[in-house]
Scaffold this motif. Structure first.
Motif, PDB file in Angstrom:
ATOM      1  N   PHE A  68       0.828  -1.212   0.000  1.00  0.00           N
ATOM      2  CA  PHE A  68       0.000   0.000   0.000  1.00  0.00           C
ATOM      3  C   PHE A  68       0.863   1.263   0.000  1.00  0.00           C
ATOM      4  CE2 PHE A  68      -2.114   3.219   2.746  1.00  0.00           C
ATOM      5  CZ  PHE A  68      -3.156   3.566   1.892  1.00  0.00           C
ATOM      6  N   GLU A  69       1.895   1.276   0.844  1.00  0.00           N
ATOM      7  CA  GLU A  69       2.769   2.463   0.917  1.00  0.00           C
ATOM      8  C   GLU A  69       3.468   2.707  -0.421  1.00  0.00           C
ATOM      9  OE1 GLU A  69       5.102   1.284   4.274  1.00  0.00           O
ATOM     10  OE2 GLU A  69       3.758   2.244   5.742  1.00  0.00           O
ATOM     11  N   LYS A  70       3.918   1.627  -1.051  1.00  0.00           N
ATOM     12  CA  LYS A  70       4.575   1.746  -2.357  1.00  0.00           C
ATOM     13  C   LYS A  70       3.621   2.294  -3.426  1.00  0.00           C
ATOM     14  CE  LYS A  70       8.110  -1.864  -2.925  1.00  0.00           C
ATOM     15  NZ  LYS A  70       8.336  -3.112  -3.698  1.00  0.00           N
ATOM     16  N   SER A  71       2.350   1.969  -3.319  1.00  0.00           N
ATOM     17  CA  SER A  71       1.378   2.252  -4.384  1.00  0.00           C
ATOM     18  C   SER A  71       1.136   3.738  -4.611  1.00  0.00           C
ATOM     19  CB  SER A  71       0.040   1.593  -4.063  1.00  0.00           C
ATOM     20  OG  SER A  71      -0.660   2.351  -3.077  1.00  0.00           O
ATOM     21  N   GLU A  72       1.516   4.569  -3.649  1.00  0.00           N
ATOM     22  CA  GLU A  72       1.306   6.023  -3.705  1.00  0.00           C
ATOM     23  C   GLU A  72      -0.163   6.435  -3.614  1.00  0.00           C
ATOM     24  OE1 GLU A  72       3.561   7.475  -7.088  1.00  0.00           O
ATOM     25  OE2 GLU A  72       5.464   7.024  -6.110  1.00  0.00           O
ATOM     26  N   PHE A  73      -1.014   5.532  -3.138  1.00  0.00           N
ATOM     27  CA  PHE A  73      -2.433   5.859  -2.942  1.00  0.00           C
ATOM     28  C   PHE A  73      -2.588   7.055  -2.011  1.00  0.00           C
ATOM     29  CE2 PHE A  73      -6.648   5.415  -0.970  1.00  0.00           C
ATOM     30  CZ  PHE A  73      -7.467   5.088  -2.047  1.00  0.00           C
ATOM     31  N   LEU A  74      -1.734   7.106  -0.951  1.00  0.00           N
ATOM     32  CA  LEU A  74      -1.842   8.190   0.029  1.00  0.00           C
ATOM     33  C   LEU A  74      -1.474   9.551  -0.560  1.00  0.00           C
ATOM     34  CD1 LEU A  74      -0.450   6.433   3.231  1.00  0.00           C
ATOM     35  CD2 LEU A  74      -2.793   7.241   2.883  1.00  0.00           C
ATOM     36  N   ASP A  75      -0.713   9.565  -1.660  1.00  0.00           N
ATOM     37  CA  ASP A  75      -0.418  10.835  -2.330  1.00  0.00           C
ATOM     38  C   ASP A  75      -1.696  11.464  -2.878  1.00  0.00           C
ATOM     39  OD1 ASP A  75       2.170  10.238  -1.818  1.00  0.00           O
ATOM     40  OD2 ASP A  75       2.856  10.219  -3.896  1.00  0.00           O
ATOM     41  N   SER A  76      -2.589  10.615  -3.377  1.00  0.00           N
ATOM     42  CA  SER A  76      -3.756  11.111  -4.100  1.00  0.00           C
ATOM     43  C   SER A  76      -5.042  11.103  -3.280  1.00  0.00           C
ATOM     44  CB  SER A  76      -3.977  10.259  -5.358  1.00  0.00           C
ATOM     45  OG  SER A  76      -2.820  10.239  -6.157  1.00  0.00           O
ATOM     46  N   PHE A  77      -5.222  10.054  -2.456  1.00  0.00           N
ATOM     47  CA  PHE A  77      -6.504   9.886  -1.757  1.00  0.00           C
ATOM     48  C   PHE A  77      -6.305   9.592  -0.265  1.00  0.00           C
ATOM     49  CE2 PHE A  77      -6.557   7.816  -5.982  1.00  0.00           C
ATOM     50  CZ  PHE A  77      -7.348   8.719  -6.674  1.00  0.00           C
ATOM     51  N   PRO A  78      -5.565  10.448   0.451  1.00  0.00           N
ATOM     52  CA  PRO A  78      -5.281  10.130   1.866  1.00  0.00           C
ATOM     53  C   PRO A  78      -6.562   9.979   2.670  1.00  0.00           C
ATOM     54  CG  PRO A  78      -4.927  12.465   1.410  1.00  0.00           C
ATOM     55  CD  PRO A  78      -5.119  11.789   0.072  1.00  0.00           C
ATOM     56  N   GLN A  79      -7.601  10.728   2.301  1.00  0.00           N
ATOM     57  CA  GLN A  79      -8.845  10.769   3.071  1.00  0.00           C
ATOM     58  C   GLN A  79      -9.687   9.510   2.909  1.00  0.00           C
ATOM     59  OE1 GLN A  79      -8.414  11.882   0.049  1.00  0.00           O
ATOM     60  NE2 GLN A  79     -10.315  12.315  -1.025  1.00  0.00           N
ATOM     61  N   LEU A  80      -9.388   8.693   1.881  1.00  0.00           N
ATOM     62  CA  LEU A  80     -10.214   7.515   1.611  1.00  0.00           C
ATOM     63  C   LEU A  80      -9.638   6.227   2.197  1.00  0.00           C
ATOM     64  CD1 LEU A  80     -11.164   8.145  -2.146  1.00  0.00           C
ATOM     65  CD2 LEU A  80     -12.507   8.695  -0.104  1.00  0.00           C
ATOM     66  N   ALA A  81      -8.370   6.259   2.580  1.00  0.00           N
ATOM     67  CA  ALA A  81      -7.688   5.034   3.006  1.00  0.00           C
ATOM     68  C   ALA A  81      -8.069   4.622   4.422  1.00  0.00           C
ATOM     69  CB  ALA A  81      -6.179   5.240   2.922  1.00  0.00           C
ATOM     70  N   GLY A  82      -7.893   3.359   4.730  1.00  0.00           N
ATOM     71  CA  GLY A  82      -8.123   2.838   6.074  1.00  0.00           C
ATOM     72  C   GLY A  82      -6.950   1.979   6.516  1.00  0.00           C
TER      73      GLY A  82
END
Lengths: 302, 302
Positions: A68-82
């Protein structure tokens, strides 16, 4: 007055026991008829895609935090992650935890981050398994996974937990673009074939913040995201029931996926939001599948 | 030398692509043959239970935190629970979050507890929907839900995420006990009918701490928990593939569930650990279902 209403659809779904409220927004049980329709649609997609030769995979609702950290999801959608937190304490701290919970007090400080997060997008767990050189014709994967999005909402179509039937394509740019064009037509055909007023459109993801809005405009311009939309709770703002994302070299770079000539592989994915498709069917044809048009029933239950 | 080995089973499952490692222990993908066997077993259970008249429900892998807090799960198993945390910050904090994640630094302090937790047991989401007076013959529910347990382990049978086919009975003590006796025989019959050396036994749950060990002994003595066990990774310590829990008035009290005469309803549940059943089948009959005994295949794929 529009006949579309989020509240009315929610109430109708509850009244017919298609969904079962649990307490928190965006989390509800599914009743027997809802599940029956969902499985029928899933099987229809399987029949349509039967000759593609996709590899079947299935992943749990939780994902390795490192992936998950590698995927860069938190760069774009930090508010949606759990992220998943757990208790690592001793018996004394357990006594404290128990007291706090029974007293209705906060217990968040007695939890620590674990090595897992909730799956933020159906395709993410699969990418690490592509690392290496893909065959000349690329790879194609077919999955149905639970996805989490932290966006509590009274709209029945905006869920915190939902299932996505997801296809992934990995390979050269040509291979991926050809597959995209095939699926965009096919996705639309499947949905219009079920008697629904589906339309496809270029889209952008709900990127976070001001910079995010620019990213979104960029994504639209580059036509990286397409959606198939059906009016479910609003005619003006139809609901995306099928979503296509073209990642170019993003995941190939991150997870070291190469094509035979040594260049970085491209990836794309296409997913049906299963609960949204089922709700679109209920909205379009009524709450009782027994009274749906014969052509629709025959496609779902051949 | 025993022929049973957790490592060997794990390696065999990976080699045959029945499971797909993702990175973290207890979280892995499932391959097509694994899913095919799982669905076949699920359908077998459906056929056996077809005339029971159970209400079908299905719940997402995440649960209302308030329901979870009420359930008292944290009193007994604080170490197994998973709470969902998310990012609630502004753009400045997002910049910080991004930097930390990209630098490989901790980001747990930028997450706050949400209103949802991971479903800790398949039956929990259903209890709030029983609040009120149950009909004279009680209620019976049939579900398949994803469950989370924070217990990373190299044993393939000990997962952090798995599916449970779960039945719940609600009603008077007589109704619940009769149902228990019926299912204990039936659960054993289904599993031995698939050619597996299944045995049932009184059991106790992995309660936390020293007090927990006493609770466990108590539970054994009162025969509140039964399991059906099959040797999968060890002959001496067979794996529980089916588990029955008798809650007496625990959930009736918490969720205000009553019988017609105004007394608190009793509840019990019985669940098949779906992945464990599939692994037990692979272990007992070999990695290729095509070569399983005809009697077994005929039961799974009639």
């Amino acid at each position: 007055m529009s006949e579309y209403s989020a509240q009315k659809l929610y109430d109708d779904l509850v009244k017919h026991r298609h969904i079962i409220p649990v307490g928190v927004q965006g989390i509800f049980g599914r009743g027997p008829v809802f599940e029956n329709v969902l499985r029928a649609f899933d099987d229809l997609v399987s029949r349509v895609a039967a000759d593609d030769g996709a590899e079947k995979m299935m992943f749990p609702p939780t994902l390795d935090r490192k992936v998950f950290e590698k995927s860069e999801f938190l760069d774009s959608f930090p508010q949606l992650a759990g992220a998943v937190f757990s208790f690592y304490g001793n018996e004394g701290q357990h006594a404290q935890l128990r007291e706090r919970v029974h007293a209705g007090e906060r217990w968040d400080d007695l939890q620590k981050m674990t090595d897992v997060v909730l799956t933020p997008a159906a395709c993410y767990p699969a990418y690490p398994s592509f690392t290496g050189i893909v065959p000349p014709k690329g790879r194609m994967v077919d999955m149905q996974n639970w996805v989490f999005r932290h966006e509590p909402s009274p709209e029945p179509t905006r869920m915190q937990a939902f299932r996505v039937r997801e296809f992934i394509r990995v390979g050269t740019g040509d291979v991926v673009v050809e597959w995209r064009d095939m699926w965009l037509k096919r996705g639309l055909d499947i949905l219009t074939g079920l008697g629904m007023p589906a339309k496809s459109d270029v889209a952008n993801a709900p990127f976070f913040g001001r910079g995010g809005r620019m990213l979104g405009a960029d994504q639209r311009e580059q036509k990286l995201k397409f959606e198939v939309l059906i009016p479910v709770i609003s005619e003006e703002n139809p609901t995306a029931v099928c979503s296509f994302n073209y990642h170019h070299e993003h995941f190939g770079q991150i997870f070291d996926i190469k094509t035979e000539d040594g260049s970085i592989a491209q990836t794309a994915c296409l997913g049906f939001g299963m609960e949204r498709v089922v709700m679109a069917l209920f909205k379009t044809h009524g709450m009782d599948p027994g009274s749906w048009p014969k052509t629709v029933r025959d496609k779902l239950w051949p």
